[in-house]
Design an enzyme around this catalytic site. Structure first.
Site: not given
Ligand code: FAD
Ligand code: FAD
Lengths: 381, 400
Positions: B249, B126, B385-387, B128-129
């Protein structure tokens, strides 16, 4: 009322902090842990010769600088901030503690070696079945002429791979979990019949399963009274726990500061994530946990010189607070870092791992809560 | 209100149980029990056995190889798999991409990809990120520009970086969100592309996670040439696919059946570990209380999921309620990992290490409890994320 440190203690803190800033970066640490032997003897040598900190907590007659538990805590907090794996806790705090309070023959000579960086100690107390009951011992020490013969298996002995000496708890009498019959010995690690199985731990230390097979030691190997050493073990353990709480304060501080820093820089939805109130409040709660932990660590330090019961109560209370803080602050630090928090590459995860291991070190939160309850409310309540 | 299982359901349970007992590869089970890292073949072997039985894609429509099971049967199946401690089928192809293809794809795309997904012939990842687009997925920057090739056919030229790509090191194909119109507002201008990972210009680089595992990757896309027919749905309307996929998902993420089995394991573990006061850890007042509380929370989650399932079978799609399942499901999984680590006592500390060189230290049930705990922190971060889930509930359900 005064919670400030003496000038000597402040200097001690600065000395350690500045040495670690120059010599103990996250990358240097990481490289050392990945290679053999998994720690840096040259750092230890610098602790002894350059910084002179290995003697900080020993009396001047013993060749030290005349400090005590507070000096240990000052040092441990700095070691926590840099995630130092070199064995200050087992060697100086625990080894030194047994030698100071147990006063075995030859204690001063060994203390001299500790201060010089020549003797390194690991504390072999846990057993596979024993959990956090220090008197739950299957390891035996049978009287043999003037000396003793040790047999048994000790679990997850932190620092054993690099130790020169092991301090070992063993039964000279009594039933498996009885308070009576617990004795303590100091055994050179190269003694005949001592074998180890070495491995790394999740927080970067090296540990061993240690096996004693008919290990013969002389009478002078015994520390403290024969069969009556449990109170000594508890006293030294409490000092070790207080020092570990101080280390935890260093770890927690880095977890908190690192998270605040990261949240200020990381942008999502066009703004720093630190602007989201839910994360602000979480970081405030982390900060409160840190401050409460510092307070409880000071409290424990003060209670170390109190009666056995008061000391134990104070130390267990501090450990409960620290255990909860390690969990809350650690988990939230990772959560707020998002995916970056999950990487091995960032320091934050390594602080989280150490914090998690501290939760269980020398007794879990539940263990100390139960100990506190018993001490505070009595068994019957 | 009726939660009784019909005679047909009970017969189905028997069949499922017998099939799992007979067909799950023994070597795989032993590897799982020893905590050894699993390779591509380990995952695929089970997928193929299920495909042969016709059970690899229960939630699909019948015409593409779905099972036409009732929600109750699906529920029974997930319970039985959890009970038998089997690996799950990787979600990327079967649970996430396939619904997008059969809902939005062309007939050619359906014919080309669905059978292979069902049979476990293609490993999907996937994409996406991105480093700058995590929670704020719509801010993604990977560019896809449309060009006409020397062969007269149309292509996208893709440039950018994806990250956190789970098990991308094994992937044959990936589904990617790319920006095809940089000038429109963030959610518009995104397209959904299927990219062959062997295309020149695709580079996969490992990210090692804090417990020492290699599960996620960076994926670099450098002038990657993708035929236009690999785009699913309309150009610039990929967000529609992305959202549909995310709902799927999340719907599987509660993991109730697995957590029930996890709880049983914690009980088994705690019944052999000794408590401080003597007796088993499971008899320890503190530990027992935590297990009981967790069991009650798990029951609450289970009945919430059943209510959601009942709603779905009466025609409602997975809505914002799935955010409740994500939040509570992952919290419970994490608490289970906490309890297991706690039960392990001193033997939580040994590092399993790459290759499992420590597997001889401590009792089998303690091995890598710390690794599971550290790795498990991901579940409240990924999949939205749970947030972010709480923000969704606040907005969509509470109207705040
Ligand atoms: C082990 C693992 C596997 C993954 N696998 C995939 C994959 O296969 N394909 C893929 O595309 N992605 C994957 N991901 C990515 C995952 O979807 C992202 O990590 C996730 O969306 C969070 O983004 P970030 O890590 O950039 O955190 P950030 O967006 O930088 O967030 C950091 C913190 O800020 C909080 N936050 C952000 N915005 C807000 C808001 N508006 N209000 C309150 N709190 C907020 C978040 O909840 C988090 O606690 C994976 C991630 C992990 C850790
Ligand atoms: C028993 C009692 C005795 C009191 N005695 C006195 C007194 O002697 N003299 C006096 O002058 N006043 C007194 N107060 C008033 C008291 O100071 C106010 O109740 C208080 O300031 C909160 O204001 P509010 O009740 O209007 O709640 P609101 O301001 O309407 O707040 C409602 C909720 O929203 C939250 N909230 C508000 N703003 C924010 C924000 N920016 N971010 C996050 N959350 C927010 C609040 O925390 C609260 O949970 C008393 C109140 C009580 C209950």
């Amino acid at each position: 009322m005064d919670f400030s440190f003496t000038e000597e203690q402040s200097m001690l803190r600065d000395t350690v902090a500045s040495y670690l800033a120059d010599n103990y970066s996250f990358d240097q640490r990481r490289a050392a842990l990945k290679a053999e032997p998994g720690w840096r003897p040259q750092v230890w040598k610098a602790f002894a010769d350059e910084l002179g900190i290995l003697g900080a907590a020993f009396s001047e007659e013993q060749g030290g600088l005349g400090g005590g538990a507070t000096d240990n805590m000052v040092i441990m907090e700095e070691l926590g901030k840099a995630l130092v794996v070199e064995p200050y806790l087992p060697t100086v705090v625990i080894g030194g503690g047994f030698l100071k309070h147990g006063k075995p023959a030859g204690a001063d000579e060994l203390i001299g070696k500790i201060i010089a960086g020549e003797a390194i100690i690991a504390f072999a107390y846990a057993e596979p079945q024993g959990r956090y009951t220090w008197s739950d011992l299957k390891t035996t020490a049978k009287k043999d002429g003037a000396g003793y013969v040790l047999n048994g298996h000790k679990a997850v002995v932190i620092g054993a791979p690099y130790a020169t000496h092991l301090i070992v708890t063993a039964r000279t009498g009594g039933g498996q979990r009885e308070a009576q019959g617990v004795s303590v010995f100091i055994v050179p690690k190269d003694a005949k019949g001592v074998t180890t199985r070495d491995y790394p731990t999740v927080d970067g230390f090296r540990a061993s399963e240690v096996y004693f097979e008919n290990v013969a030691v002389g009478a002078e190997a015994m520390i403290g009274p024969e069969g009556q050493a449990l109170p000594l073990v508890e006293k030294v353990m409490d000092e070790a726990i207080a020092a570990t709480c101080a280390e935890a304060c260093g770890v927690l501080r880095q977890l908190h500061e690192g998270t605040v820093e990261y949240a200020r820089q990381r942008k999502q939805f066009g703004q720093p994530i630190s602007s989201f109130q839910v994360l602000q409040h979480r970081m405030v709660d982390m900060f409160i946990q840190l401050e409460q932990s510092i307070s409880m660590t000071y409290m424990a330090d003060i209670k170390l010189n109190d009666s056995d019961a008061e000391r134990a109560k104070g130390v267990s209370a501090a450990k409960v607070q620290i255990g909860k803080a390690c969990k809350f602050v650690g988990q939230n630090a990772i959560q707020i870092h998002g995916g970056m928090g999950m990487t091995d590459e960032m320091a934050i995860g390594h602080y989280f791992k150490r914090a998690t291991m501290i939760e269980a070190a020398f007794g879990s939160t539940d263990h100390h809560l139960a100990r506190y309850e018993t001490l505070s409310l009595g068994k019957a309540a | 209100m009726n939660l009784d299982f019909s005679p047909e359901d009970n017969a189905f349970r028997e069949e499922a149980r017998a099939f799992l007992a007979d067909s799950y590869p023994k070597a795989l089970r032993e590897k799982q029990e020893r905590g050894e890292p699993l390779g591509k073949e380990d995952y695929l072997s089970w997928h193929r056995i299920l495909a042969e039985k016709g059970w690899s894609a229960p939630s699909w429509p019948k015409e593409w190889g779905g099972t036409d099971w009732t929600p109750t049967q699906k529920y029974i199946w997930s319970e039985e798999q959890a009970r038998a401690d089997t690996l799950g089928i990787l979600p990327f192809g079967v649970a996430m991409l396939a619904p997008v293809i059969y809902t939005f794809g062309t007939e050619e795309q359906k014919a080309k990809f669905l059978p292979d997904i069902r049979d476990g012939k293609i490993w999907w990842c996937q994409g996406y990120s991105e480093p700058g687009a995590g929670s704020d997925l719509a801010s993604l920057k990977t560019r896809a520009e449309r060009v006409t090739g020397d062969d007269g056919k149309e292509y996208y030229i893709v440039n950018g970086q994806k990250t956190w790509t789970t098990l991308g090191q094994h992937a044959d194909w990936g589904f990617f969100l790319v920006r095809t119109d940089p000038d429109s507002k963030p959610q518009a201008g995104i397209s959904f592309l299927l990219i062959d990972m062997k295309t020149p210009g695709v580079t996969v680089r490992p990210i090692i996670t804090l417990e020492g595992g290699h599960e996620v990757n960076d994926v670099f896309l450098d002038n990657v040439k993708v035929p236009v027919e690999n785009r699913v749905f309309h150009e610039n309307q990929g967000w529609t696919c992305a959202k549909a996929l995310l709902a799927h998902e999340r719907s599987g993420i509660a993991g109730v059946a697995r957590s029930k089995r996890g709880l049983e394991r914690v009980r088994e573990m705690a019944s052999t570990e000794l408590a401080d006061a003597g007796g088993s850890l499971l008899a320890d007042a503190f530990f027992k209380r935590k297990v009981a509380e967790l069991e009650i929370d798990l029951t609450a989650l289970e009945f919430t999921e059943l209510r959601t399932l009942a709603g779905e079978s009466s025609g409602k799609g997975p809505g914002a309620e799935s955010s409740i399942l994500k939040i509570k499901g992952t919290e419970i999984q994490q608490r289970l990992q906490e309890l297991a680590l706690e039960a392990a006592g001193h033997y939580g500390a040994p590092f399993l290490g790459e290759g499992g060189h420590n597997s001889g230290v401590g009792p089998l049930h303690s091995i890598d409890t710390a690794g599971d705990y550290f790795n498990g922190r991901k579940t409240s971060i990924y999949g939205g994320s749970n947030e972010i889930q709480r923000n969704i509930i606040a907005k969509m359900v509470l109207g705040l």
